[in-house]
Design an enzyme around this catalytic site. Sequence first.
Site, PDB file in Angstrom:
ATOM      1  N   GLY A   1       0.776  -1.240   0.000  1.00  0.00           N
ATOM      2  CA  GLY A   1       0.000   0.000   0.000  1.00  0.00           C
ATOM      3  C   GLY A   1       0.802   1.283   0.000  1.00  0.00           C
TER       4      GLY A   1
ATOM      5  N   GLY B   1       3.577  -3.627  -3.884  1.00  0.00           N
ATOM      6  CA  GLY B   1       3.401  -3.825  -5.319  1.00  0.00           C
ATOM      7  C   GLY B   1       3.816  -2.560  -6.040  1.00  0.00           C
TER       8      GLY B   1
ATOM      9  CB  CYS C   1     -16.644   2.982 -28.848  1.00  0.00           C
ATOM     10  SG  CYS C   1     -15.905   2.887 -30.469  1.00  0.00           S
TER      11      CYS C   1
HETATM   12  C1  LIG Z   1      -2.943  -5.355  -3.754  1.00  0.00           C
HETATM   13  C2  LIG Z   1      -2.342  -5.911  -2.526  1.00  0.00           C
HETATM   14  C3  LIG Z   1      -1.041  -5.574  -2.161  1.00  0.00           C
HETATM   15  C4  LIG Z   1      -0.197  -4.584  -2.931  1.00  0.00           C
HETATM   16  O1  LIG Z   1      -0.705  -3.301  -2.889  1.00  0.00           O
HETATM   17  P1  LIG Z   1       0.179  -2.054  -3.391  1.00  0.00           P
HETATM   18  O2  LIG Z   1      -0.688  -0.885  -3.153  1.00  0.00           O
HETATM   19  O3  LIG Z   1       0.443  -2.282  -4.836  1.00  0.00           O
HETATM   20  O4  LIG Z   1       1.429  -2.045  -2.591  1.00  0.00           O
HETATM   21  C5  LIG Z   1      -0.510  -6.165  -1.030  1.00  0.00           C
HETATM   22  N1  LIG Z   1      -1.239  -7.041  -0.285  1.00  0.00           N
HETATM   23  C6  LIG Z   1      -2.498  -7.385  -0.620  1.00  0.00           C
HETATM   24  C7  LIG Z   1      -3.232  -8.344   0.224  1.00  0.00           C
HETATM   25  C8  LIG Z   1      -3.091  -6.829  -1.737  1.00  0.00           C
HETATM   26  O5  LIG Z   1      -4.339  -7.164  -2.053  1.00  0.00           O
END
Ligand SMILES: *Cc1c(COP(=O)(O)O)cnc(C)c1O
Length: 432
Positions: free
Chosen positions: A238, A292, A360
């Site tokens: 996150g 991520g 579209c």
């Molecule tokens: C999507 C997700 C992440 C990664 O989130 P980011 O915002 O890309 O860091 C990590 N853990 C879980 C459980 C997720 O669903």
Amino acid sequence: MHAFHYRNGRLHCEEADLVQVAETHGTPLYVYSARTVRDHYRRLDQALGDLDHLICYAVKANSNRAILRLLVEQGAGFDIVSGGELYRVIAAGGDPARCTFAGVGKSREEIEYALAEGVFCFNVESEAELDYINRIAAAKGVRAPIALRVNPDVEAGAHKYVSTGRSENKFGIALDRVAAVYEAAARMSGIRIRGVQMHIGSQITDAQPFADAIAKVAPLVRAFRERYAIEFLSIGGGMGIVYESSFESGRRDWWEPSTSGEAPHALTIDEYAAATLPALRALGVRILLEPGRLLVGNAGILLTRVRYLKQAEQKKFVIVDAGMNDLIRPALYQSYHEIVPVIEPAGSNRERVDVVGPVCESGDFFAQDRELTELHEGELAAIMSAGAYGFVMASNYNSRPLPAEVLVDGARVGLVRERQTYADLVRGEHDF
Ligand SMILES: *Cc1c(COP(=O)(O)O)cnc(C)c1O
């Protein structure tokens, strides 16, 4: 890390001239910087210092095999949300024993596959899922390693679609329920309790929600460490990134947030570490992280070519060859991506435009009412910060072949996913 910059009047990714890359591989085209991915991974790893930790890259952000391979080489673990992602990690040479399996709706096939491959842990999101995993594992005479996903009920996330740690979200088990569920899990013959997990949202640009969430689950972790000998706490992902720097308005280097204050504050890795480390150290368990976007978001761009300019009564439209099927984030989350010309603008002719794709749908836009350097027909533009939740969300809508993906490492440019062909579009379809 400055992976995207102008050199000799052209935008480069590392040492690669993006005009040449576009000529070789066509557009729309995703371009990723290997050095940036490595650099972000290492910086996070180093910021955590001697804390016993494992970084489990959230595969869903960008699951290209070559990206996964880079992270395997760095020693990363992986956070997966489907059997398909587990398959990809294995195909990239990753170790299932370093994979955590998240997601609210795991199927029997996925659970059996993950058990057979020996994943590190199932992150369980409900009592029903716990029960289901227990029955599948018990029938095979094995114990499935699990962590319960705790929902700490904190406010976080830039958009309601990416906030996951509130009690009204579908994710996780409420704090006041979780002790009872662990107790039930401890009695199940097909379950082995291994950890505690949480993930509060995405694109969080302030360290406080992370610290608040850790403070809320810390007492549970302490209690469970004694009672169930849990080994780890996963604090999820996150961490937010800079989408809006001042690059668009003339800065020549991308990624570092501007210091003059016009760009919104970004969470730095050091701030994140400073806000979380003391509490994490005190827990005395291994810490897992699931970043991520932080690792790959600013490592990628979407290269596109201007097809037409259209002057409507109220607005000017720049129609590009990339569409919402290639990059859906603006349509889905109203998210912001900077757009810059690949040929460095000589003057400073700027105009207010909408940058739109050929699909579209009125939602098919990359920028609305934005003041940009003037773009002309046939020119290349880069849609910045497209490395996370870009290609992975691409679709064939409007029967548009999926774009190609290219990885750059220094001067080396490698095609890591071929552009789809028309034949790919109908593959697997049958007459009736
Ligand atoms: C999507 C997700 C992440 C990664 O989130 P980011 O915002 O890309 O860091 C990590 N853990 C879980 C459980 C997720 O669903």
